[in-house]
Design an enzyme around this catalytic site. Sequence first.
Site, PDB file in Angstrom:
ATOM      1  N   GLU A  45     -58.991  22.652 -24.370  1.00  0.00           N
ATOM      2  CA  GLU A  45     -59.021  24.007 -24.909  1.00  0.00           C
ATOM      3  C   GLU A  45     -57.803  24.119 -25.824  1.00  0.00           C
ATOM      4  O   GLU A  45     -56.685  23.848 -25.394  1.00  0.00           O
ATOM      5  CB  GLU A  45     -58.914  25.011 -23.753  1.00  0.00           C
ATOM      6  CG  GLU A  45     -59.049  26.429 -24.219  1.00  0.00           C
ATOM      7  CD  GLU A  45     -58.938  27.443 -23.075  1.00  0.00           C
ATOM      8  OE1 GLU A  45     -59.007  27.032 -21.902  1.00  0.00           O
ATOM      9  OE2 GLU A  45     -58.758  28.624 -23.383  1.00  0.00           O
ATOM     10  N   ARG A 270     -56.679  16.007 -10.407  1.00  0.00           N
ATOM     11  CA  ARG A 270     -55.795  16.061 -11.560  1.00  0.00           C
ATOM     12  C   ARG A 270     -54.460  15.405 -11.236  1.00  0.00           C
ATOM     13  O   ARG A 270     -54.100  15.238 -10.075  1.00  0.00           O
ATOM     14  CB  ARG A 270     -55.584  17.496 -12.036  1.00  0.00           C
ATOM     15  CG  ARG A 270     -54.952  18.444 -11.015  1.00  0.00           C
ATOM     16  CD  ARG A 270     -54.597  19.777 -11.672  1.00  0.00           C
ATOM     17  NE  ARG A 270     -55.702  20.335 -12.431  1.00  0.00           N
ATOM     18  CZ  ARG A 270     -55.581  20.782 -13.700  1.00  0.00           C
ATOM     19  NH1 ARG A 270     -54.431  20.734 -14.315  1.00  0.00           N
ATOM     20  NH2 ARG A 270     -56.613  21.290 -14.318  1.00  0.00           N
ATOM     21  N   LYS A 280     -50.478  24.825 -18.843  1.00  0.00           N
ATOM     22  CA  LYS A 280     -50.149  25.139 -20.235  1.00  0.00           C
ATOM     23  C   LYS A 280     -49.540  26.531 -20.348  1.00  0.00           C
ATOM     24  O   LYS A 280     -48.666  26.766 -21.177  1.00  0.00           O
ATOM     25  CB  LYS A 280     -51.411  25.054 -21.100  1.00  0.00           C
ATOM     26  CG  LYS A 280     -51.720  23.636 -21.503  1.00  0.00           C
ATOM     27  CD  LYS A 280     -52.877  23.585 -22.477  1.00  0.00           C
ATOM     28  CE  LYS A 280     -54.198  23.679 -21.758  1.00  0.00           C
ATOM     29  NZ  LYS A 280     -55.349  23.415 -22.607  1.00  0.00           N
TER      30      LYS A 280
HETATM   31  P1  ATP Z   1     -53.883  23.530 -17.928  1.00  0.00           P
HETATM   32  O1  ATP Z   1     -54.127  23.886 -16.496  1.00  0.00           O
HETATM   33  O2  ATP Z   1     -52.682  22.708 -18.153  1.00  0.00           O
HETATM   34  O3  ATP Z   1     -53.971  24.684 -18.868  1.00  0.00           O
HETATM   35  P2  ATP Z   1     -56.562  22.847 -18.510  1.00  0.00           P
HETATM   36  O4  ATP Z   1     -57.348  22.102 -17.516  1.00  0.00           O
HETATM   37  O5  ATP Z   1     -56.863  24.278 -18.657  1.00  0.00           O
HETATM   38  O6  ATP Z   1     -55.040  22.530 -18.255  1.00  0.00           O
HETATM   39  P3  ATP Z   1     -57.873  21.823 -20.812  1.00  0.00           P
HETATM   40  O7  ATP Z   1     -57.428  21.874 -22.217  1.00  0.00           O
HETATM   41  O8  ATP Z   1     -59.047  22.612 -20.416  1.00  0.00           O
HETATM   42  O9  ATP Z   1     -56.618  22.205 -19.936  1.00  0.00           O
HETATM   43  O10 ATP Z   1     -58.042  20.312 -20.363  1.00  0.00           O
HETATM   44  C1  ATP Z   1     -58.766  19.341 -21.082  1.00  0.00           C
HETATM   45  C2  ATP Z   1     -59.190  18.259 -20.146  1.00  0.00           C
HETATM   46  O11 ATP Z   1     -58.041  17.660 -19.531  1.00  0.00           O
HETATM   47  C3  ATP Z   1     -60.050  18.797 -19.021  1.00  0.00           C
HETATM   48  O12 ATP Z   1     -61.132  17.915 -18.831  1.00  0.00           O
HETATM   49  C4  ATP Z   1     -59.136  18.822 -17.838  1.00  0.00           C
HETATM   50  O13 ATP Z   1     -59.846  18.654 -16.655  1.00  0.00           O
HETATM   51  C5  ATP Z   1     -58.175  17.663 -18.128  1.00  0.00           C
HETATM   52  N1  ATP Z   1     -56.878  17.885 -17.490  1.00  0.00           N
HETATM   53  C6  ATP Z   1     -56.073  18.956 -17.615  1.00  0.00           C
HETATM   54  N2  ATP Z   1     -54.993  18.846 -16.827  1.00  0.00           N
HETATM   55  C7  ATP Z   1     -55.095  17.649 -16.200  1.00  0.00           C
HETATM   56  C8  ATP Z   1     -54.294  16.936 -15.247  1.00  0.00           C
HETATM   57  N3  ATP Z   1     -53.152  17.438 -14.791  1.00  0.00           N
HETATM   58  N4  ATP Z   1     -54.727  15.739 -14.802  1.00  0.00           N
HETATM   59  C9  ATP Z   1     -55.871  15.221 -15.266  1.00  0.00           C
HETATM   60  N5  ATP Z   1     -56.677  15.825 -16.163  1.00  0.00           N
HETATM   61  C10 ATP Z   1     -56.310  17.033 -16.626  1.00  0.00           C
HETATM   62 MG    MG Z   2     -59.267  24.418 -18.964  1.00  0.00          MG
END
Ligand code: ATP
Ligand code: MG
Length: 580
Positions: A45, A270, A280
Amino acid sequence: MEKPIEPPATKKKNGVILDFIRTIIEEDIRRGKHGGRVHTRFPPEPNGYLHIGHAKSICLNFGIADQYNGFCNLRFDDTNPSKEEVEYVESIKEDVHWLGFDWEKREYYASDYFDNLYAYAVDLIKKGKAYVCDLNAEQIRDYRGTLTEPGKESPYRNRTIEENLNLFERMKTGEFPDGSRTLRAKIDMCSGNLNMRDPVIYRILHVPHHRTGDKWCIYPMYDFTHCLSDSIEGITHSICTLEFEDHRPLYDWYLDQLKVFHPQQIEFARLNLSYTIMSKRKLLNLVKEGVVSDWDDPRMPTIQGLRRRGYTPESIRDFCSRIGLAKRESIVDIALLDHCLREDLNKRAPRVMAVLKPLKIVITNYPENNVEWLEAENNPEDETMGSRKIPFSRVLYIEHEDFREDPPKKYFRLAPGREVRLKHAYYITCDEVVKDPETGRILELRCSYDPATKGGWSKDGRKVKGTLHWVSAEHALPAEIRLYDQLFSRENLDDLEEGKTHLDFLNPNSLDVLEDCRVENSLAEAKPESRFQFLRQGYFCLDKDSTTGRLIFNRTVILRDTWAKIEQKMLNKASQKNGT
Ligand code: ATP
Ligand code: MG
């Protein structure tokens, strides 16, 4: 709710670890599912910069595509117009490339599918599987029930298909204000899974979007968008993190109702790292509050922060492969990441000499104005990296810490009357300490050298215990060196006591700026982002703000490897257990 599936024990195949996701994929290929095709995607995102957790997902998705001759798409999940910015899109692309992966022409945006998604929503209405609901957000929450109590059906649930089509169309044309109506899936208000209690599909938001501008004032929700984007792109394996496990029934429901291509969602745990936060939202907050200088502050766990600090893409990829995949959340020791980095830099980083806190020494028996260019190897780990010439002269700098007037036991460095080796140069002996008569501060040391020890070796077999790094005062370049440490002082920032936040555990010593350092003159040619081992001090990286007149280095990591010790302990324990 479904029980989490336990992963099978990790097996190895041709030396490559066969984790539970690769096991599923190999089985799918064997059975000819999707014609044996493998197509994954990385779906960020664009609401912030990528972090090391994302790197795990990137390595996994691109790595699998590569391994099974498939493809991996880069898809921006841009359904939330208010939080997304073009700046983030650009940085994400740069970071994925920097990590060493390429999506070729397969760059997609969920917003490209807004027309398709609208059509799918209309289709659901026509099938009697979606309705326009006039409850506001708070009422929807109240009607939803809890984990222990069933929800209540919305009074608008049984609108006719015609009425729903009419209202949804008018939602789209902008007739209604934000939050006044939603389109909801008609599933089951008594489901044990809260996600299945008539989830919202579309909401009204009169906010322009960074790609579609003012075209839309209704935006689809994540769950609806994600499965259908996967389907449109022909994704075979939609890999995501564990928090989406409870959303999988909904993912499947939408695809089943619409009878479209059906990818398989697979969840993994994760990455969590000790001493680090990864949300984020929290990272953005650190930037906004000025706790760090920006997203690329070398203390940030962002890809750009790690890069500026001096981490290599190779070390991050190695780390991601070593941590493996699990179905259960855990915290990985950040010492492992640093271990991977040291292994990589040890092989590749040229060795140079830099003095962080200079102490002047004068070699009294060395001729004035004389300069000798001495041979210095660039990397003892790799002969092919050759050697360079470093200047030796009468006035030098050594590290302040490498001299003690009153040395404690086991201090083998320089002290009055003691002889030590200057790396690649000569043996020297400290003859006199010159101090400021008023303050008592040491101003310089007067030493003598033994010309018969050129290269740092004595022909008569005389041994010295200490070897010091040094630079020639006249030739050395001034530099600013920034010493970094963990941003947080607490290992586990996930389960904090009530009332505490991560901000209560900021490490006050996470940055120490040394402004008056001296580095050897060969570094005049260094390019930003190049990495070096400063002998005895650690690995350092030339900062992007560095200029010819003012060199700036970031300390990437110190030399001492705590992970190697942990690993050794584990090995010892295991061999004791096995009686070997
Ligand atoms: P955040 O919680 O940091 O905002 P998010 O999951 O909302 O992270 P996205 O931009 O939606 O962030 O993530 C893109 C991809 O990266 C998704 O498939 C998500 O599952 C994966 N991802 C995000 N954080 C992690 C992590 N700590 N370990 C492994 N994969 C991750
Ligand atoms: Mg997300």
